[in-house]
Design a protein around this motif. Structure first.
Motif, PDB file in Angstrom:
ATOM      1  N   ALA A  28     -69.893 -63.759 -88.194  1.00  0.00           N
ATOM      2  CA  ALA A  28     -68.760 -62.830 -88.052  1.00  0.00           C
ATOM      3  C   ALA A  28     -68.442 -62.575 -86.585  1.00  0.00           C
ATOM      4  O   ALA A  28     -67.899 -61.539 -86.230  1.00  0.00           O
ATOM      5  CB  ALA A  28     -69.035 -61.520 -88.788  1.00  0.00           C
ATOM      6  N   GLY A  29     -68.782 -63.527 -85.720  1.00  0.00           N
ATOM      7  CA  GLY A  29     -68.421 -63.421 -84.316  1.00  0.00           C
ATOM      8  C   GLY A  29     -69.529 -62.969 -83.397  1.00  0.00           C
ATOM      9  O   GLY A  29     -69.514 -63.269 -82.202  1.00  0.00           O
ATOM     10  N   TRP A  30     -70.526 -62.249 -83.909  1.00  0.00           N
ATOM     11  CA  TRP A  30     -71.516 -61.662 -82.999  1.00  0.00           C
ATOM     12  C   TRP A  30     -72.518 -62.681 -82.478  1.00  0.00           C
ATOM     13  O   TRP A  30     -73.075 -62.507 -81.379  1.00  0.00           O
ATOM     14  CB  TRP A  30     -72.220 -60.483 -83.672  1.00  0.00           C
ATOM     15  CG  TRP A  30     -73.065 -60.806 -84.871  1.00  0.00           C
ATOM     16  CD1 TRP A  30     -72.704 -60.689 -86.177  1.00  0.00           C
ATOM     17  CD2 TRP A  30     -74.421 -61.272 -84.879  1.00  0.00           C
ATOM     18  NE1 TRP A  30     -73.733 -61.068 -86.999  1.00  0.00           N
ATOM     19  CE2 TRP A  30     -74.806 -61.426 -86.221  1.00  0.00           C
ATOM     20  CE3 TRP A  30     -75.348 -61.576 -83.883  1.00  0.00           C
ATOM     21  CZ2 TRP A  30     -76.071 -61.869 -86.598  1.00  0.00           C
ATOM     22  CZ3 TRP A  30     -76.613 -62.023 -84.244  1.00  0.00           C
ATOM     23  CH2 TRP A  30     -76.955 -62.163 -85.593  1.00  0.00           C
ATOM     24  N   PHE A  31     -72.784 -63.752 -83.192  1.00  0.00           N
ATOM     25  CA  PHE A  31     -73.791 -64.719 -82.765  1.00  0.00           C
ATOM     26  C   PHE A  31     -73.448 -65.363 -81.424  1.00  0.00           C
ATOM     27  O   PHE A  31     -74.332 -65.768 -80.677  1.00  0.00           O
ATOM     28  CB  PHE A  31     -73.952 -65.826 -83.818  1.00  0.00           C
ATOM     29  CG  PHE A  31     -75.241 -65.762 -84.584  1.00  0.00           C
ATOM     30  CD1 PHE A  31     -76.471 -65.955 -83.976  1.00  0.00           C
ATOM     31  CD2 PHE A  31     -75.220 -65.507 -85.948  1.00  0.00           C
ATOM     32  CE1 PHE A  31     -77.653 -65.904 -84.693  1.00  0.00           C
ATOM     33  CE2 PHE A  31     -76.404 -65.450 -86.682  1.00  0.00           C
ATOM     34  CZ  PHE A  31     -77.621 -65.651 -86.045  1.00  0.00           C
ATOM     35  N   THR A  32     -72.174 -65.526 -81.134  1.00  0.00           N
ATOM     36  CA  THR A  32     -71.775 -66.218 -79.915  1.00  0.00           C
ATOM     37  C   THR A  32     -71.212 -65.266 -78.863  1.00  0.00           C
ATOM     38  O   THR A  32     -70.584 -65.703 -77.900  1.00  0.00           O
ATOM     39  CB  THR A  32     -70.738 -67.315 -80.231  1.00  0.00           C
ATOM     40  OG1 THR A  32     -69.642 -66.744 -80.959  1.00  0.00           O
ATOM     41  CG2 THR A  32     -71.371 -68.420 -81.069  1.00  0.00           C
ATOM     42  N   ALA A  33     -71.450 -63.964 -79.024  1.00  0.00           N
ATOM     43  CA  ALA A  33     -71.073 -62.953 -78.030  1.00  0.00           C
ATOM     44  C   ALA A  33     -72.352 -62.400 -77.404  1.00  0.00           C
ATOM     45  O   ALA A  33     -73.175 -61.807 -78.101  1.00  0.00           O
ATOM     46  CB  ALA A  33     -70.260 -61.839 -78.681  1.00  0.00           C
ATOM     47  N   ARG A  34     -72.529 -62.601 -76.107  1.00  0.00           N
ATOM     48  CA  ARG A  34     -73.795 -62.253 -75.462  1.00  0.00           C
ATOM     49  C   ARG A  34     -74.157 -60.777 -75.624  1.00  0.00           C
ATOM     50  O   ARG A  34     -75.324 -60.441 -75.824  1.00  0.00           O
ATOM     51  CB  ARG A  34     -73.742 -62.624 -73.973  1.00  0.00           C
ATOM     52  CG  ARG A  34     -75.030 -62.330 -73.220  1.00  0.00           C
ATOM     53  CD  ARG A  34     -75.013 -62.952 -71.838  1.00  0.00           C
ATOM     54  NE  ARG A  34     -74.966 -64.402 -71.905  1.00  0.00           N
ATOM     55  CZ  ARG A  34     -76.050 -65.176 -72.089  1.00  0.00           C
ATOM     56  NH1 ARG A  34     -77.238 -64.620 -72.228  1.00  0.00           N
ATOM     57  NH2 ARG A  34     -75.918 -66.480 -72.146  1.00  0.00           N
ATOM     58  N   HIS A  35     -73.182 -59.879 -75.532  1.00  0.00           N
ATOM     59  CA  HIS A  35     -73.512 -58.456 -75.597  1.00  0.00           C
ATOM     60  C   HIS A  35     -73.967 -58.042 -76.993  1.00  0.00           C
ATOM     61  O   HIS A  35     -74.580 -56.979 -77.155  1.00  0.00           O
ATOM     62  CB  HIS A  35     -72.324 -57.605 -75.146  1.00  0.00           C
ATOM     63  CG  HIS A  35     -71.165 -57.602 -76.108  1.00  0.00           C
ATOM     64  ND1 HIS A  35     -70.341 -58.691 -76.310  1.00  0.00           N
ATOM     65  CD2 HIS A  35     -70.694 -56.619 -76.932  1.00  0.00           C
ATOM     66  CE1 HIS A  35     -69.411 -58.395 -77.201  1.00  0.00           C
ATOM     67  NE2 HIS A  35     -69.600 -57.144 -77.605  1.00  0.00           N
ATOM     68  N   LEU A  36     -73.701 -58.869 -78.008  1.00  0.00           N
ATOM     69  CA  LEU A  36     -74.129 -58.567 -79.367  1.00  0.00           C
ATOM     70  C   LEU A  36     -75.348 -59.377 -79.803  1.00  0.00           C
ATOM     71  O   LEU A  36     -76.150 -58.902 -80.605  1.00  0.00           O
ATOM     72  CB  LEU A  36     -72.981 -58.833 -80.348  1.00  0.00           C
ATOM     73  CG  LEU A  36     -71.703 -58.008 -80.144  1.00  0.00           C
ATOM     74  CD1 LEU A  36     -70.636 -58.438 -81.132  1.00  0.00           C
ATOM     75  CD2 LEU A  36     -72.003 -56.519 -80.281  1.00  0.00           C
ATOM     76  N   ALA A  37     -75.471 -60.594 -79.286  1.00  0.00           N
ATOM     77  CA  ALA A  37     -76.566 -61.478 -79.701  1.00  0.00           C
ATOM     78  C   ALA A  37     -77.721 -61.502 -78.717  1.00  0.00           C
ATOM     79  O   ALA A  37     -78.837 -61.899 -79.070  1.00  0.00           O
ATOM     80  CB  ALA A  37     -76.038 -62.900 -79.903  1.00  0.00           C
ATOM     81  N   GLY A  38     -77.464 -61.124 -77.458  1.00  0.00           N
ATOM     82  CA  GLY A  38     -78.512 -61.154 -76.456  1.00  0.00           C
ATOM     83  C   GLY A  38     -78.675 -62.493 -75.780  1.00  0.00           C
ATOM     84  O   GLY A  38     -79.349 -62.615 -74.763  1.00  0.00           O
ATOM     85  N   GLY A  39     -78.057 -63.521 -76.325  1.00  0.00           N
ATOM     86  CA  GLY A  39     -78.157 -64.888 -75.827  1.00  0.00           C
ATOM     87  C   GLY A  39     -77.785 -65.831 -76.950  1.00  0.00           C
ATOM     88  O   GLY A  39     -77.369 -65.402 -78.028  1.00  0.00           O
ATOM     89  N   GLY A  40     -77.946 -67.116 -76.705  1.00  0.00           N
ATOM     90  CA  GLY A  40     -77.575 -68.100 -77.697  1.00  0.00           C
ATOM     91  C   GLY A  40     -78.756 -68.758 -78.364  1.00  0.00           C
ATOM     92  O   GLY A  40     -79.618 -68.086 -78.947  1.00  0.00           O
ATOM     93  N   ALA A  41     -78.825 -70.074 -78.259  1.00  0.00           N
ATOM     94  CA  ALA A  41     -79.860 -70.832 -78.962  1.00  0.00           C
ATOM     95  C   ALA A  41     -81.265 -70.444 -78.530  1.00  0.00           C
ATOM     96  O   ALA A  41     -82.210 -70.507 -79.323  1.00  0.00           O
ATOM     97  CB  ALA A  41     -79.640 -72.328 -78.740  1.00  0.00           C
ATOM     98  N   LEU A  42     -81.447 -70.046 -77.278  1.00  0.00           N
ATOM     99  CA  LEU A  42     -82.781 -69.661 -76.817  1.00  0.00           C
ATOM    100  C   LEU A  42     -83.296 -68.432 -77.544  1.00  0.00           C
ATOM    101  O   LEU A  42     -84.456 -68.377 -77.957  1.00  0.00           O
ATOM    102  CB  LEU A  42     -82.764 -69.419 -75.305  1.00  0.00           C
ATOM    103  CG  LEU A  42     -84.094 -69.017 -74.679  1.00  0.00           C
ATOM    104  CD1 LEU A  42     -85.147 -70.095 -74.873  1.00  0.00           C
ATOM    105  CD2 LEU A  42     -83.922 -68.697 -73.195  1.00  0.00           C
ATOM    106  N   VAL A  43     -82.434 -67.429 -77.714  1.00  0.00           N
ATOM    107  CA  VAL A  43     -82.828 -66.218 -78.445  1.00  0.00           C
ATOM    108  C   VAL A  43     -83.008 -66.519 -79.927  1.00  0.00           C
ATOM    109  O   VAL A  43     -83.950 -66.027 -80.566  1.00  0.00           O
ATOM    110  CB  VAL A  43     -81.777 -65.109 -78.245  1.00  0.00           C
ATOM    111  CG1 VAL A  43     -82.064 -63.916 -79.158  1.00  0.00           C
ATOM    112  CG2 VAL A  43     -81.762 -64.653 -76.794  1.00  0.00           C
ATOM    113  N   ASP A  44     -82.139 -67.345 -80.488  1.00  0.00           N
ATOM    114  CA  ASP A  44     -82.138 -67.607 -81.922  1.00  0.00           C
ATOM    115  C   ASP A  44     -83.253 -68.574 -82.328  1.00  0.00           C
ATOM    116  O   ASP A  44     -84.182 -68.205 -83.061  1.00  0.00           O
ATOM    117  CB  ASP A  44     -80.765 -68.159 -82.319  1.00  0.00           C
ATOM    118  CG  ASP A  44     -80.623 -68.362 -83.817  1.00  0.00           C
ATOM    119  OD1 ASP A  44     -81.245 -67.619 -84.589  1.00  0.00           O
ATOM    120  OD2 ASP A  44     -79.903 -69.288 -84.221  1.00  0.00           O
TER     121      ASP A  44
END
Length: 364
Positions: free
Chosen positions: A166-182
């Motif tokens: 829903a958009g949050w996975f690729t927004a840094r302020h919501l996900a904290g980062g991308g593939a490294l965090v996930d």
């Protein structure tokens, strides 16, 4: 004389997005060790949809409707930026929490969780299922025969698997980062499982985003809502870690790549041999067929035998383990310690990535 059967763990699921519904809800409903007593989802449309199938289970809009008298464990599967705030609120209220990874997005959030665990006297348990895989357990056993461990290569690279969420996975302020965090959180958890405590002294990393905005690289199997607009997180991260005693660890986490299949490779090199596991973590259907574990000594490679199991069995196994962990006083503080180490490494990888290099390339 047989022992009295323990009453089921009364559990609430908070967050009914893809992970809450697909991974946890059906498993908890069918598992004899649990009684599903409450569901929490702030989105009114999603909440109404779930409520129609909830039977007699209470459905709430907010976690503050839960109490320690009625809930033995809260499974928290909300978007990343809400993990620590929601878990801290529940822990402070005395409700034990099973928190999906990433447990936190910053070191400050680890401190917040530690304070909440202490204030409420409830236990925080961490959700990172890769360590419960049977093939990873087989690799861990084989690692004991490799002598002094010198180097490890841990990679999880998808061919196409950028989550939208829903958009949050690729927004840094919501996900904290991308593939490294996930994905990287899983790999770092597995690193400590296979290698033991790691005192990391040196960290170097790089990140890139050549695929993250391309529609054809999205994780279609997650059934996320389509999202437009540019992302500001990486789809690929590379890191190199060196410990105080000279052990090195290479790490690669990628949501998308030029590979044909999603694959995970765990390679452990020791003074007496090398062990390598090739498989696919997670639920992607675009995966390697089964798991392959090999053992190489003196130039001779031999299959070591990796147990076959259904996709997602590690999540069932993790649920099997949770009641005992919940009842064990030694579990208190363990998830905090693990999360503190993982987020410290992640923060250092991001800090070391060259700031002047463009994140996005031309591989759209």
């Amino acid at each position: 004389m047989t022992g009295r059967r323990k009453p089921p763990v009364r559990v609430a699921v908070i967050g009914l997005g893809w992970a809450g519904r697909t991974i946890w809800l059906s498993r908890l409903r069918s598992h004899p060790a649990y009684e599903l007593v409450a569901l929490v989802e702030p989105d009114p449309v999603l909440r109404a949809s779930v409520a129609r199938e909830a039977g007699g289970t209470a459905v709430h809009a907010s976690a503050d409707r839960l109490s320690a008298d009625a809930v033995d464990l809260a499974v928290v599967a909300v978007p990343n930026h809400l993990h620590a705030p929601v878990a801290a609120e529940l822990l402070t209220a005395g409700i034990p929490v099973f928190l999906e990874k990433p447990l936190c997005l910053t070191s400050a959030e680890v401190d917040r969780l530690a304070a909440a665990e202490a204030a409420g006297g409830a236990t925080l348990l961490g959700g990172s299922a890769a360590g419960y895989r049977a093939d990873v357990a087989a690799l861990r056993e084989l690692t004991g025969s490799l002598g002094t461990i010198r180097h490890a290569e841990l990679s999880w690279r998808r061919a196409r698997g950028v989550p939208a969420g829903a958009g949050w996975f690729t927004a840094r302020h919501l996900a904290g980062g991308g593939a490294l965090v996930d994905l990287g959180w899983h790999l770092l958890d597995v690193a400590r499982l296979l290698l033991g405590p790691l005192a990391v002294e040196q960290v170097a990393g790089s990140v890139s985003a050549d695929f993250v905005d391309g529609r054809s690289f999205r994780a279609a199997w997650r059934e996320d809502d389509p999202v437009d607009g540019a992302a500001d997180v990486e789809d690929t991260a590379h890191a190199f870690l060196v410990t105080a005693d000279g052990l090195s660890v290479g790490l690669t986490a990628g949501w998308a790549s030029h590979e044909a299949l999603d694959r995970t490779v765990l390679r452990i090199e020791g003074s007496e041999g090398t062990a390598e596991l090739r498989c696919t973590f997670g639920f992607s259907p675009n995966r390697l067929d089964g798991s392959r574990l090999s053992h190489t000594v003196g130039g001779v490679a031999a299959p070591a035998g990796a147990p076959a199991e259904p996709v997602g069995a590690e999540y069932d196994r993790q649920l099997d383990a949770l009641p005992a962990l919940l009842a064990d006083p030694a579990s208190r503080g363990r998830a905090i310690e693990d999360a503190r180490w993982v987020i410290d490494v992640i923060e250092r990888v991001y800090a070391s990535a060259p700031a002047g290099r463009p994140l996005s390339g031309v591989g759209r």
